[in-house]
Design a protein around this motif. Structure first.
Motif, PDB file in Angstrom:
ATOM      1  N   ASP A 188      50.140  55.854  42.728  1.00  0.00           N
ATOM      2  CA  ASP A 188      50.400  55.574  44.140  1.00  0.00           C
ATOM      3  C   ASP A 188      50.161  54.122  44.548  1.00  0.00           C
ATOM      4  O   ASP A 188      50.918  53.563  45.321  1.00  0.00           O
ATOM      5  CB  ASP A 188      49.535  56.470  45.023  1.00  0.00           C
ATOM      6  CG  ASP A 188      49.948  57.934  44.927  1.00  0.00           C
ATOM      7  OD1 ASP A 188      51.104  58.195  44.546  1.00  0.00           O
ATOM      8  OD2 ASP A 188      49.106  58.799  45.218  1.00  0.00           O
ATOM      9  N   LYS A 189      49.092  53.511  44.053  1.00  0.00           N
ATOM     10  CA  LYS A 189      48.750  52.168  44.541  1.00  0.00           C
ATOM     11  C   LYS A 189      49.403  51.040  43.749  1.00  0.00           C
ATOM     12  O   LYS A 189      49.223  49.877  44.061  1.00  0.00           O
ATOM     13  CB  LYS A 189      47.240  51.979  44.573  1.00  0.00           C
ATOM     14  CG  LYS A 189      46.568  51.960  43.220  1.00  0.00           C
ATOM     15  CD  LYS A 189      45.081  51.724  43.363  1.00  0.00           C
ATOM     16  CE  LYS A 189      44.444  51.589  41.993  1.00  0.00           C
ATOM     17  NZ  LYS A 189      43.061  51.198  42.088  1.00  0.00           N
ATOM     18  N   ALA A 204      52.740  47.659  35.688  1.00  0.00           N
ATOM     19  CA  ALA A 204      52.212  48.276  36.899  1.00  0.00           C
ATOM     20  C   ALA A 204      51.118  47.385  37.481  1.00  0.00           C
ATOM     21  O   ALA A 204      50.091  47.156  36.844  1.00  0.00           O
ATOM     22  CB  ALA A 204      51.654  49.665  36.587  1.00  0.00           C
ATOM     23  N   LEU A 205      51.357  46.870  38.696  1.00  0.00           N
ATOM     24  CA  LEU A 205      50.402  45.999  39.373  1.00  0.00           C
ATOM     25  C   LEU A 205      50.238  46.431  40.822  1.00  0.00           C
ATOM     26  O   LEU A 205      51.134  47.041  41.397  1.00  0.00           O
ATOM     27  CB  LEU A 205      50.885  44.541  39.354  1.00  0.00           C
ATOM     28  CG  LEU A 205      51.033  43.855  38.011  1.00  0.00           C
ATOM     29  CD1 LEU A 205      51.653  42.476  38.199  1.00  0.00           C
ATOM     30  CD2 LEU A 205      49.691  43.732  37.319  1.00  0.00           C
ATOM     31  N   THR A 206      49.106  46.070  41.400  1.00  0.00           N
ATOM     32  CA  THR A 206      48.926  46.272  42.833  1.00  0.00           C
ATOM     33  C   THR A 206      49.604  45.120  43.565  1.00  0.00           C
ATOM     34  O   THR A 206      49.899  44.073  42.974  1.00  0.00           O
ATOM     35  CB  THR A 206      47.433  46.307  43.223  1.00  0.00           C
ATOM     36  OG1 THR A 206      46.858  45.024  42.951  1.00  0.00           O
ATOM     37  CG2 THR A 206      46.688  47.398  42.470  1.00  0.00           C
ATOM     38  N   VAL A 207      49.828  45.282  44.843  1.00  0.00           N
ATOM     39  CA  VAL A 207      50.452  44.218  45.636  1.00  0.00           C
ATOM     40  C   VAL A 207      49.560  42.974  45.635  1.00  0.00           C
ATOM     41  O   VAL A 207      50.058  41.851  45.540  1.00  0.00           O
ATOM     42  CB  VAL A 207      50.742  44.707  47.072  1.00  0.00           C
ATOM     43  CG1 VAL A 207      51.241  43.571  47.947  1.00  0.00           C
ATOM     44  CG2 VAL A 207      51.754  45.846  47.044  1.00  0.00           C
ATOM     45  N   GLU A 208      48.251  43.151  45.693  1.00  0.00           N
ATOM     46  CA  GLU A 208      47.331  42.011  45.666  1.00  0.00           C
ATOM     47  C   GLU A 208      47.451  41.243  44.343  1.00  0.00           C
ATOM     48  O   GLU A 208      47.464  40.012  44.326  1.00  0.00           O
ATOM     49  CB  GLU A 208      45.888  42.480  45.865  1.00  0.00           C
ATOM     50  CG  GLU A 208      44.896  41.336  45.891  1.00  0.00           C
ATOM     51  CD  GLU A 208      43.469  41.797  46.112  1.00  0.00           C
ATOM     52  OE1 GLU A 208      42.598  40.917  46.210  1.00  0.00           O
ATOM     53  OE2 GLU A 208      43.210  43.020  46.176  1.00  0.00           O
ATOM     54  N   GLN A 209      47.559  41.946  43.225  1.00  0.00           N
ATOM     55  CA  GLN A 209      47.726  41.286  41.935  1.00  0.00           C
ATOM     56  C   GLN A 209      49.044  40.507  41.873  1.00  0.00           C
ATOM     57  O   GLN A 209      49.095  39.402  41.328  1.00  0.00           O
ATOM     58  CB  GLN A 209      47.660  42.309  40.797  1.00  0.00           C
ATOM     59  CG  GLN A 209      46.290  42.886  40.575  1.00  0.00           C
ATOM     60  CD  GLN A 209      46.296  44.028  39.582  1.00  0.00           C
ATOM     61  OE1 GLN A 209      47.245  44.818  39.499  1.00  0.00           O
ATOM     62  NE2 GLN A 209      45.221  44.132  38.810  1.00  0.00           N
ATOM     63  N   ILE A 210      50.092  41.069  42.444  1.00  0.00           N
ATOM     64  CA  ILE A 210      51.381  40.379  42.481  1.00  0.00           C
ATOM     65  C   ILE A 210      51.275  39.102  43.304  1.00  0.00           C
ATOM     66  O   ILE A 210      51.795  38.055  42.916  1.00  0.00           O
ATOM     67  CB  ILE A 210      52.489  41.307  43.021  1.00  0.00           C
ATOM     68  CG1 ILE A 210      52.759  42.426  42.011  1.00  0.00           C
ATOM     69  CG2 ILE A 210      53.763  40.533  43.324  1.00  0.00           C
ATOM     70  CD1 ILE A 210      53.683  43.505  42.517  1.00  0.00           C
ATOM     71  N   LEU A 211      50.571  39.160  44.429  1.00  0.00           N
ATOM     72  CA  LEU A 211      50.384  37.969  45.255  1.00  0.00           C
ATOM     73  C   LEU A 211      49.592  36.894  44.512  1.00  0.00           C
ATOM     74  O   LEU A 211      49.905  35.704  44.601  1.00  0.00           O
ATOM     75  CB  LEU A 211      49.700  38.330  46.574  1.00  0.00           C
ATOM     76  CG  LEU A 211      50.532  39.176  47.531  1.00  0.00           C
ATOM     77  CD1 LEU A 211      49.703  39.584  48.742  1.00  0.00           C
ATOM     78  CD2 LEU A 211      51.782  38.436  47.964  1.00  0.00           C
ATOM     79  N   SER A 261      41.913  27.120  32.882  1.00  0.00           N
ATOM     80  CA  SER A 261      42.659  28.344  32.577  1.00  0.00           C
ATOM     81  C   SER A 261      41.698  29.508  32.710  1.00  0.00           C
ATOM     82  O   SER A 261      40.605  29.477  32.148  1.00  0.00           O
ATOM     83  CB  SER A 261      43.220  28.298  31.153  1.00  0.00           C
ATOM     84  OG  SER A 261      44.239  27.342  31.048  1.00  0.00           O
ATOM     85  N   ARG A 262      42.115  30.528  33.462  1.00  0.00           N
ATOM     86  CA  ARG A 262      41.254  31.702  33.627  1.00  0.00           C
ATOM     87  C   ARG A 262      42.107  32.943  33.858  1.00  0.00           C
ATOM     88  O   ARG A 262      43.244  32.856  34.306  1.00  0.00           O
ATOM     89  CB  ARG A 262      40.260  31.516  34.760  1.00  0.00           C
ATOM     90  CG  ARG A 262      40.869  31.427  36.123  1.00  0.00           C
ATOM     91  CD  ARG A 262      39.805  31.194  37.196  1.00  0.00           C
ATOM     92  NE  ARG A 262      40.418  31.164  38.506  1.00  0.00           N
ATOM     93  CZ  ARG A 262      40.590  32.235  39.279  1.00  0.00           C
ATOM     94  NH1 ARG A 262      40.180  33.408  38.889  1.00  0.00           N
ATOM     95  NH2 ARG A 262      41.171  32.136  40.453  1.00  0.00           N
ATOM     96  N   VAL A 263      41.523  34.082  33.528  1.00  0.00           N
ATOM     97  CA  VAL A 263      42.215  35.367  33.701  1.00  0.00           C
ATOM     98  C   VAL A 263      42.242  35.704  35.190  1.00  0.00           C
ATOM     99  O   VAL A 263      41.210  35.723  35.847  1.00  0.00           O
ATOM    100  CB  VAL A 263      41.498  36.483  32.907  1.00  0.00           C
ATOM    101  CG1 VAL A 263      42.130  37.832  33.186  1.00  0.00           C
ATOM    102  CG2 VAL A 263      41.529  36.174  31.423  1.00  0.00           C
ATOM    103  N   ILE A 264      43.453  35.959  35.717  1.00  0.00           N
ATOM    104  CA  ILE A 264      43.551  36.331  37.125  1.00  0.00           C
ATOM    105  C   ILE A 264      43.937  37.799  37.309  1.00  0.00           C
ATOM    106  O   ILE A 264      43.673  38.376  38.354  1.00  0.00           O
ATOM    107  CB  ILE A 264      44.524  35.422  37.900  1.00  0.00           C
ATOM    108  CG1 ILE A 264      45.914  35.424  37.289  1.00  0.00           C
ATOM    109  CG2 ILE A 264      43.982  34.016  37.991  1.00  0.00           C
ATOM    110  CD1 ILE A 264      46.963  34.728  38.142  1.00  0.00           C
ATOM    111  N   VAL A 265      44.569  38.395  36.296  1.00  0.00           N
ATOM    112  CA  VAL A 265      44.868  39.835  36.303  1.00  0.00           C
ATOM    113  C   VAL A 265      44.486  40.362  34.930  1.00  0.00           C
ATOM    114  O   VAL A 265      44.958  39.860  33.920  1.00  0.00           O
ATOM    115  CB  VAL A 265      46.359  40.115  36.594  1.00  0.00           C
ATOM    116  CG1 VAL A 265      46.661  41.595  36.455  1.00  0.00           C
ATOM    117  CG2 VAL A 265      46.752  39.614  37.972  1.00  0.00           C
TER     118      VAL A 265
END
Length: 153
Positions: free
Chosen positions: A17-18, A100-107, A68-72
């Motif tokens: 769902d999310k 599959a990502l959340t909207v926040e991760q996409i932003l 460089s750092r992990v963001i997702v």
């Protein structure tokens, strides 16, 4: 209900769902071609940015502030796609992924893409806290210290 990749209802059943499907293409990212990534694997996105300037506009001219750092971390691959190469190159294919990502991760990814470079890596090769600064790589990189003497009277 049973559904296979490519079936009409597969995406709705596999992402939850999310989450929403995010299309990722391997334009300059060779990791997809060299490390086998399959449906169900977990991937992470690493962002290379600067704290003082936009790498997309200024390039890597100012090396002191690049990180460089992990963001997702731990995003699920829901489909692996491939597109045919140019005419005459029947064997050359470019891989793309649906993740599959959340909207926040996409932003986060969209903002990081506007400010710097994004690299996709398998999650088992990274950790949430992985971070590398340019000063870790370039040992002689240090700040400039300015000292001024007082005026003699």
């Amino acid at each position: 209900m049973v559904s296979n990749p490519g079936d009409a209802g597969y995406l709705a059943l596999s992402i939850g769902d999310k989450f929403v499907p995010y299309f990722y293409s391997s334009n300059d990212n060779q990791i997809i071609e060299t490390v086998p990534i399959a449906v169900g694997d977990r991937v992470s996105f690493v962002s290379t940015t600067s704290s003082t300037h936009n790498i997309k506009e200024a390039g890597y001219a100012e090396m002191a502030d690049i990180t460089s750092r992990v963001i997702v971390d731990g995003a699920k691959v829901i489909q692996v796609l491939s597109t045919p190469g140019e005419a005459g190159e029947s064997e050359s294919r470019s891989a793309s992924l649906l993740i599959a990502l959340t909207v926040e991760q996409i932003l986060h990814l969209e903002m990081a893409g506007k400010l710097g470079d994004i690299t996709l890596v398998p999650s088992h090769l990274t950790g949430k806290t992985l971070s590398v600064k340019s000063s870790d790589i370039i040992k002689r990189l240090s700040g400039v210290r300015e000292m001024r003497a007082g005026e003699a009277q």
